[in-house]
Design a protein around this motif. Structure first.
Motif, PDB file in Angstrom:
ATOM      1  N   SER A   1      29.298  19.339   4.520  1.00  0.00           N
ATOM      2  CA  SER A   1      29.760  18.377   3.517  1.00  0.00           C
ATOM      3  C   SER A   1      28.765  17.232   3.400  1.00  0.00           C
ATOM      4  O   SER A   1      27.989  16.972   4.320  1.00  0.00           O
ATOM      5  CB  SER A   1      31.122  17.814   3.926  1.00  0.00           C
ATOM      6  N   SER A   2      28.797  16.559   2.251  1.00  0.00           N
ATOM      7  CA  SER A   2      27.894  15.424   2.043  1.00  0.00           C
ATOM      8  C   SER A   2      28.129  14.355   3.105  1.00  0.00           C
ATOM      9  O   SER A   2      27.199  13.668   3.533  1.00  0.00           O
ATOM     10  CB  SER A   2      28.093  14.838   0.640  1.00  0.00           C
ATOM     11  N   LEU A   3      29.378  14.230   3.587  1.00  0.00           N
ATOM     12  CA  LEU A   3      29.707  13.253   4.630  1.00  0.00           C
ATOM     13  C   LEU A   3      28.995  13.600   5.941  1.00  0.00           C
ATOM     14  O   LEU A   3      28.290  12.764   6.524  1.00  0.00           O
ATOM     15  CB  LEU A   3      31.234  13.231   4.845  1.00  0.00           C
ATOM     16  N   THR A   4      29.185  14.842   6.384  1.00  0.00           N
ATOM     17  CA  THR A   4      28.614  15.251   7.671  1.00  0.00           C
ATOM     18  C   THR A   4      27.091  15.292   7.611  1.00  0.00           C
ATOM     19  O   THR A   4      26.407  14.801   8.523  1.00  0.00           O
ATOM     20  CB  THR A   4      29.184  16.636   8.078  1.00  0.00           C
ATOM     21  N   VAL A   5      26.561  15.847   6.539  1.00  0.00           N
ATOM     22  CA  VAL A   5      25.098  15.928   6.399  1.00  0.00           C
ATOM     23  C   VAL A   5      24.511  14.516   6.334  1.00  0.00           C
ATOM     24  O   VAL A   5      23.509  14.204   6.985  1.00  0.00           O
ATOM     25  CB  VAL A   5      24.717  16.747   5.137  1.00  0.00           C
ATOM     26  N   GLY A   6      25.163  13.646   5.587  1.00  0.00           N
ATOM     27  CA  GLY A   6      24.679  12.268   5.443  1.00  0.00           C
ATOM     28  C   GLY A   6      24.641  11.531   6.768  1.00  0.00           C
ATOM     29  O   GLY A   6      23.652  10.872   7.107  1.00  0.00           O
ATOM     30  N   LEU A   7      25.731  11.650   7.536  1.00  0.00           N
ATOM     31  CA  LEU A   7      25.766  10.952   8.831  1.00  0.00           C
ATOM     32  C   LEU A   7      24.768  11.556   9.815  1.00  0.00           C
ATOM     33  O   LEU A   7      24.194  10.841  10.642  1.00  0.00           O
ATOM     34  CB  LEU A   7      27.188  10.968   9.399  1.00  0.00           C
ATOM     35  N   ASN A   8      24.538  12.884   9.713  1.00  0.00           N
ATOM     36  CA  ASN A   8      23.511  13.483  10.567  1.00  0.00           C
ATOM     37  C   ASN A   8      22.137  12.906  10.248  1.00  0.00           C
ATOM     38  O   ASN A   8      21.339  12.639  11.151  1.00  0.00           O
ATOM     39  CB  ASN A   8      23.500  15.012  10.412  1.00  0.00           C
ATOM     40  N   LEU A   9      21.875  12.701   8.960  1.00  0.00           N
ATOM     41  CA  LEU A   9      20.592  12.100   8.566  1.00  0.00           C
ATOM     42  C   LEU A   9      20.473  10.692   9.153  1.00  0.00           C
ATOM     43  O   LEU A   9      19.419  10.290   9.648  1.00  0.00           O
ATOM     44  CB  LEU A   9      20.480  12.024   7.039  1.00  0.00           C
ATOM     45  N   LEU A  10      21.573   9.948   9.090  1.00  0.00           N
ATOM     46  CA  LEU A  10      21.582   8.585   9.642  1.00  0.00           C
ATOM     47  C   LEU A  10      21.301   8.628  11.143  1.00  0.00           C
ATOM     48  O   LEU A  10      20.453   7.885  11.656  1.00  0.00           O
ATOM     49  CB  LEU A  10      22.942   7.927   9.375  1.00  0.00           C
ATOM     50  N   ASN A  11      22.001   9.547  11.839  1.00  0.00           N
ATOM     51  CA  ASN A  11      21.824   9.654  13.290  1.00  0.00           C
ATOM     52  C   ASN A  11      20.390  10.055  13.655  1.00  0.00           C
ATOM     53  O   ASN A  11      19.868   9.626  14.673  1.00  0.00           O
ATOM     54  CB  ASN A  11      22.801  10.680  13.866  1.00  0.00           C
ATOM     55  N   ASP A  12      19.778  10.894  12.792  1.00  0.00           N
ATOM     56  CA  ASP A  12      18.416  11.372  13.066  1.00  0.00           C
ATOM     57  C   ASP A  12      17.362  10.339  12.683  1.00  0.00           C
ATOM     58  O   ASP A  12      16.165  10.584  12.851  1.00  0.00           O
ATOM     59  CB  ASP A  12      18.154  12.675  12.297  1.00  0.00           C
ATOM     60  N   GLY A  13      17.811   9.213  12.126  1.00  0.00           N
ATOM     61  CA  GLY A  13      16.844   8.167  11.778  1.00  0.00           C
ATOM     62  C   GLY A  13      16.127   8.401  10.468  1.00  0.00           C
ATOM     63  O   GLY A  13      15.133   7.729  10.164  1.00  0.00           O
ATOM     64  N   VAL A  14      16.616   9.346   9.663  1.00  0.00           N
ATOM     65  CA  VAL A  14      15.988   9.614   8.365  1.00  0.00           C
ATOM     66  C   VAL A  14      16.241   8.445   7.399  1.00  0.00           C
ATOM     67  O   VAL A  14      15.431   8.158   6.533  1.00  0.00           O
ATOM     68  CB  VAL A  14      16.529  10.935   7.770  1.00  0.00           C
ATOM     69  N   GLY A  15      17.380   7.781   7.572  1.00  0.00           N
ATOM     70  CA  GLY A  15      17.687   6.606   6.747  1.00  0.00           C
ATOM     71  C   GLY A  15      18.195   5.478   7.625  1.00  0.00           C
ATOM     72  O   GLY A  15      18.462   5.682   8.820  1.00  0.00           O
ATOM     73  N   ASP A  16      18.346   4.285   7.025  1.00  0.00           N
ATOM     74  CA  ASP A  16      18.721   3.102   7.809  1.00  0.00           C
ATOM     75  C   ASP A  16      20.186   2.722   7.660  1.00  0.00           C
ATOM     76  O   ASP A  16      20.690   1.889   8.413  1.00  0.00           O
ATOM     77  CB  ASP A  16      17.855   1.921   7.378  1.00  0.00           C
TER      78      ASP A  16
END
Lengths: 350, 350
Positions: A82-97
């Motif tokens: 989901s956009s929620l899970t994928v988005g938070l994974n990106l945040l956790n991986d440091g891809v975004g701030d």
């Protein structure tokens, strides 16, 4: 600085989310990663007469979306793409701030708490919107994430709200008030009476500026910069302000619509009417920070239009730049009660 | 019909109280007994250019007055010749049909509870003001008498509020809403979840019309006729409505004061402005009924002017004429939970 935006959350998704992201990229020069159904997002861009992805805007495909039908507590786990899970994974991986979502509050809270985690020592994440008040807005913390609270939660909310008022709203020595039904320390329920003592102690140690109990009327009129409340009362406060604003706004509209002369009057004060409306405009505020989460997460309201999304994005990178979460992390020791700190160290479940 | 008025209670006593009583006698043809310092009352009458006591108005001397410095819980006992104690004794003796005071809320609540007593079976007296809402006002019960409540208290508040809305506000089949942070039955704290079930049961038995949980925003906008809350949340709701009204009223004033053209606009909509102000005017509402007391007792707000006192007197005799307290007495069996009813019968302290 890059903000990750859930393109699929909210009543007007993905269109408003895409439009809001485009505006943010243009106006703030911030990078945005739109997460969601790639095809739908590109379709939106096309309908907005944008043929190529503008510089600074990227699209990350996620095949699922969390809906209001999903169980908020487990949605992120059941819908791994989901956009929620994928988005938070990106945040956790440091891809975004920072991460912004206009989707289900409950699902975002659960996902952020379990995936991104709270700052170590913080017991509960809290919703901390800036509510319109006579002093240009106050941070209300909590406003609904935690219906039942302990005095320690409220102590933590007070610190986090105080840091937010200083770092994000630019208030010098923010005044912290405990929402209550009278100003005397003995007012309210057991929760408020116990919290009063903790906040007084923090004040006496010079750690925050506790202005005492604040009644709802004075809070609306602008007596304090931070309004500390359990999620149940905070929500009553917030929704009452919103309701009263809508109700009185409608009354005012009726007043100007009566006849030709009153319509003329409306023309004469049109700037004032615009300001009055803006005062109560949820879209202008943008979103609500999820305080206590270890990375910046913003909940935009469910009915967000493009302006609201754009403002929530601004709030996301402002929060990321502010150093607020570092402040919480550095001072969390002052926000934990001894008994519970020891329980924490012994590994017992809190 | 005779209303007993505490001449010494309130910020503007005795002058406003005397003036309000005079107005009530003239305009409603009701009898009023003014209780307080006889000399001070006659002085007020003289200053109002009234040389003889008008027909229908009598003065009962009481040598003391309860002040904000007195302990609310025991003031009526320590000051046996206070206007509060003397006034309630008159009510108990059947000399008058209702009692009105603008003095300390706490002192009035304690005195009414211990001297006039609650209706048998009613656990707690509650403050039940009519708050301005989109549907012409709703009964809010409780708004501060009981910071901590049990589900049974809230069940009783719901019944009493429903009777008030029908008998005093003239609402047919009043809709009762439980103030909450969401509409689902599982929302809120333990208190709301348990109360929901009791109200649903009362609804299914056809005893009141339970409209479910109501969020604060919808409550302000006028979704229900009765808003049921514990005293803590009810007070937050009430004071927020008041604060928002004041805050937005001030904003509107500023909007009209900018320049000559906006001042002209104010003249064009002056009727509308008056209505807007009246909507939020506590003086127009008058007072707050102390629901659950076995005789009609009205708390007028502390800053009452003559109009507010007059309106509180009207509210007093309206309540006395309505038969509302008989309704509560006749139906109290439906408002008591079995366990607690048994405790009551066994004589155990509740």
């Amino acid at each position: 600085m890059k903000v990750i935006v859930d393109a699929m959350g909210g009543d007007n998704a993905p269109k408003s989310n895409v439009q809001g992201a485009l505006n943010a990229v243009k106006e703030y020069g911030v990078d945005v990663a739109l997460v969601g159904d790639g095809e739908a997002i590109l379709e939106c861009l096309k309908s907005l007469v944008v043929d190529n992805l503008p510089k600074g805007l990227e699209v990350v495909h996620a095949s699922e979306a969390v809906t209001m039908e999903d169980d908020p507590a487990t949605a992120f786990r059941h819908k791994k793409d989901s956009s929620l899970t994928v988005g938070l994974n990106l945040l956790n991986d440091g891809v975004g701030d920072a991460f912004v979502s206009a989707g289900s509050t409950g699902a975002l809270l659960s996902a952020a708490t379990l995936m991104t985690k709270r700052v170590k020592g913080i017991r509960r994440a809290a919703l901390a919107p800036v509510v319109p008040t006579g002093n240009g807005g106050a941070v209300l913390i909590d406003c609904g994430a935690n219906a039942e609270c302990t005095p320690e939660y409220l102590l933590q909310f007070a610190f986090m709200g105080s840091y937010y008022a200083r770092k994000v709203l630019g208030r010098n020595e923010p005044k912290v008030g405990l929402l209550n039904i009278g100003t005397e320390p003995t007012k309210g329920t057991k929760l408020q009476k116990e919290t009063y003592l903790l906040l007084q102690e923090a004040n006496d140690a010079g750690r925050l500026h506790f202005a005492g109990n604040v009644e709802a009327r004075e809070a609306v009129e602008g007596a304090v910069d931070v309004i500390v409340a359990d999620g149940y009362s905070g929500n009553i406060f917030l929704k009452t302000v919103e309701g009263a604003g809508k109700f009185l706004g409608r009354q005012m509209k009726g007043m100007f619509k009566k006849n030709l002369l009153t319509k003329l009057a409306a023309v004469l004060v049109k700037d004032g009417i615009r300001e009055f409306k803006a005062l109560m405009d949820a879209d202008a505020v943008g979103g609500t920070a999820l305080m206590g989460i270890s990375k910046p997460v913003i909940k935009a309201h469910g009915s967000s239009n493009a302006t609201a999304i754009q403002n929530a994005i601004r709030q996301g990178f402002t929060l990321a730049q502010s150093g607020l979460i570092d402040d919480i992390t550095a001072n969390v020791g002052y926000m934990c009660l001894e008994r519970e700190k020891m329980l924490d160290e012994s590994g017992e479940k809190l």
